[in-house]
Design a protein around this motif. Structure first.
Motif, short mmCIF file in Angstrom:
data_model
loop_
_atom_site.label_atom_id
_atom_site.label_comp_id
_atom_site.label_asym_id
_atom_site.label_seq_id
_atom_site.Cartn_x
_atom_site.Cartn_y
_atom_site.Cartn_z
N SER A 12 -26.90 30.89 10.67
CA SER A 12 -27.27 30.71 12.07
C SER A 12 -27.21 32.04 12.83
CB SER A 12 -26.36 29.68 12.74
OG SER A 12 -26.59 28.40 12.17
N LEU A 13 -26.51 33.03 12.25
CA LEU A 13 -26.47 34.36 12.85
C LEU A 13 -27.18 35.41 12.00
CD1 LEU A 13 -23.05 35.08 14.61
CD2 LEU A 13 -25.29 34.77 15.62
N LEU A 14 -27.26 35.16 10.69
CA LEU A 14 -27.96 36.08 9.79
C LEU A 14 -29.31 35.50 9.37
CD1 LEU A 14 -24.74 37.06 8.05
CD2 LEU A 14 -26.48 38.79 8.46
N PHE A 15 -30.25 36.36 9.09
CA PHE A 15 -31.61 35.97 8.69
C PHE A 15 -32.34 35.19 9.79
CE2 PHE A 15 -29.25 36.28 4.62
CZ PHE A 15 -29.95 37.36 4.08
N GLY A 31 -28.17 37.86 -2.98
CA GLY A 31 -27.08 37.84 -3.95
C GLY A 31 -25.95 36.87 -3.66
N PHE A 32 -26.14 35.99 -2.67
CA PHE A 32 -25.06 35.06 -2.30
C PHE A 32 -25.31 33.67 -2.90
CE2 PHE A 32 -25.08 38.38 0.89
CZ PHE A 32 -23.73 38.71 0.97
N HIS A 33 -24.22 32.95 -3.11
CA HIS A 33 -24.31 31.63 -3.72
C HIS A 33 -23.91 30.51 -2.76
CE1 HIS A 33 -25.01 33.27 -7.75
NE2 HIS A 33 -24.20 34.24 -7.37
N ALA A 34 -23.49 30.87 -1.55
CA ALA A 34 -23.07 29.86 -0.58
C ALA A 34 -23.55 30.27 0.81
CB ALA A 34 -21.55 29.71 -0.60
N VAL A 35 -23.87 29.25 1.61
CA VAL A 35 -24.29 29.47 3.00
C VAL A 35 -23.57 28.47 3.89
CG1 VAL A 35 -26.58 30.36 2.38
CG2 VAL A 35 -26.30 27.90 2.79
N GLU A 36 -23.48 28.81 5.17
CA GLU A 36 -22.95 27.89 6.17
C GLU A 36 -23.88 27.96 7.39
OE1 GLU A 36 -18.96 29.41 6.82
OE2 GLU A 36 -19.65 30.79 8.37
N PHE A 37 -23.86 26.91 8.17
CA PHE A 37 -24.72 26.83 9.36
C PHE A 37 -23.95 26.25 10.53
CE2 PHE A 37 -28.13 27.05 6.26
CZ PHE A 37 -29.23 27.54 6.95
N TRP A 38 -24.32 26.67 11.75
CA TRP A 38 -24.02 25.87 12.92
C TRP A 38 -24.87 24.60 12.78
CZ3 TRP A 38 -24.96 30.33 17.02
CH2 TRP A 38 -23.97 31.31 16.84
N TRP A 39 -24.80 23.68 13.70
CA TRP A 39 -25.66 22.49 13.61
C TRP A 39 -27.12 22.97 13.64
CZ3 TRP A 39 -25.42 18.06 11.62
CH2 TRP A 39 -26.30 17.04 11.95
N PRO A 40 -27.90 22.70 12.58
CA PRO A 40 -29.21 23.34 12.47
C PRO A 40 -30.37 22.57 13.11
CG PRO A 40 -28.66 22.26 10.41
CD PRO A 40 -27.51 22.00 11.36
N PHE A 41 -30.06 21.53 13.86
CA PHE A 41 -31.09 20.70 14.47
C PHE A 41 -30.94 20.68 15.99
CE2 PHE A 41 -29.62 18.85 10.42
CZ PHE A 41 -30.77 18.98 9.65
N GLU A 42 -32.02 20.37 16.69
CA GLU A 42 -31.97 20.27 18.16
C GLU A 42 -31.10 19.08 18.59
OE1 GLU A 42 -33.55 22.06 20.82
OE2 GLU A 42 -33.69 23.55 19.22
#
Length: 266
Positions: A12-15, A31-42
């Motif tokens: 949510s802050l990168l890419f 090169g990363f194997h894991a991601v996290e997000f803020w709530w990704p929907f409106e």
């Protein structure tokens, strides 16, 4: 970096130059194997096809979704969470089931529940009562997927009640007393530092209890090395004191996202 902790990229802050559903693959390509997000929907309760597209983007990229925020209103911006806002509490409670369904499909176990700002004309005691009730409900809602609700002190807003680790830990103790054991501190070293907390002391005293760590340098919230926080020392100490989770890279890159990981090679 002299610790052995793994990383997860906060997409949510990168890419952010890419559409949300293209970001997991970009993280994998970096090169990363894991991601996290803020709530990704409106919406707190998005359409099923939106959810399917998001889950497919994670699966297709071959990464793990390690963390997800509950619906938090407009983020960043005027809301910073809705769980303590009487007018939006229904949205939060409806969101709990959606989060649990995404967790069932992705294996995610860390869920950040942002407290929300103080509101004019609303009794702070009523907001606190509601926050407690909704956090307990959220904890029960994700317990079935082995989930933990994360409570995060936030900087940058005077009207956000949880500013220090002590603030958050006091609230976590209340939630546990109210019958939900699966709640833990999200130690974002940037927010804690900016709010004047002694981050090294928080790590020393509580690292083994952290539910998650996120990092950005301070001041500025850029990638490690752009500020003065001793992030390597802090992470090395957190690991030595029992933290075994991932470290969320939740910074605002000062160069294009793929180039902002140079510090990892140093």
């Amino acid at each position: 970096m002299s610790h052995a902790l793994g990383y997860t990229v906060n997409c949510s802050l990168l890419f952010t130059e890419l559409p949300i559903n293209e970001r997991p693959k970009a993280a994998r390509d970096a090169g990363f194997h894991a991601v996290e997000f803020w709530w990704p929907f409106e919406s707190a309760t998005p359409a099923q096809d939106e959810i399917d597209a998001f889950v497919s983007a994670i699966d297709d990229a071959g990464v793990r979704l390690s963390g997800l925020n509950f619906f938090a209103g407009a983020l960043p911006g005027p809301d910073r969470g809705v769980l303590s806002q009487p007018s939006r509490s229904d949205e939060f409670t409806a969101n709990i089931e959606v989060v649990a369904r995404i967790a069932e499909r992705t294996g995610t176990t860390g869920f950040n529940a942002l407290y929300g700002l103080r509101q004019e004309g609303v009794d702070p005691a009523e907001q606190d009562r509601l926050a407690l009730e909704n956090t307990v409900a959220a904890a029960h809602g994700v317990a079935k997927v082995g989930g933990t609700v994360l409570v995060e002190p936030i900087s940058g807003s005077e009207d956000y009640p949880l500013k220090t680790a002590a603030d958050a830990l006091a609230f976590i103790a209340e939630v546990k007393e109210a019958g939900a054991a699966n709640v833990a501190l999200l130690a974002d070293f940037f927010h804690l530092a900016v709010n004047g907390d002694d981050v090294a002391a928080v790590v020393r005293d509580h690292a083994a209890e952290f539910g998650h760590i996120q990092i950005a340098d301070a001041p500025g919230r850029g990638e490690p090395g752009t500020g003065s926080l001793p992030l390597d020392e802090l992470l090395t100490d957190a690991e030595a004191r029992g933290y075994r989770g991932l470290v969320g890279l939740e910074y605002k890159p000062t160069v294009p996202s793929p180039e902002s990981f140079g510090w990892l090679k140093r």
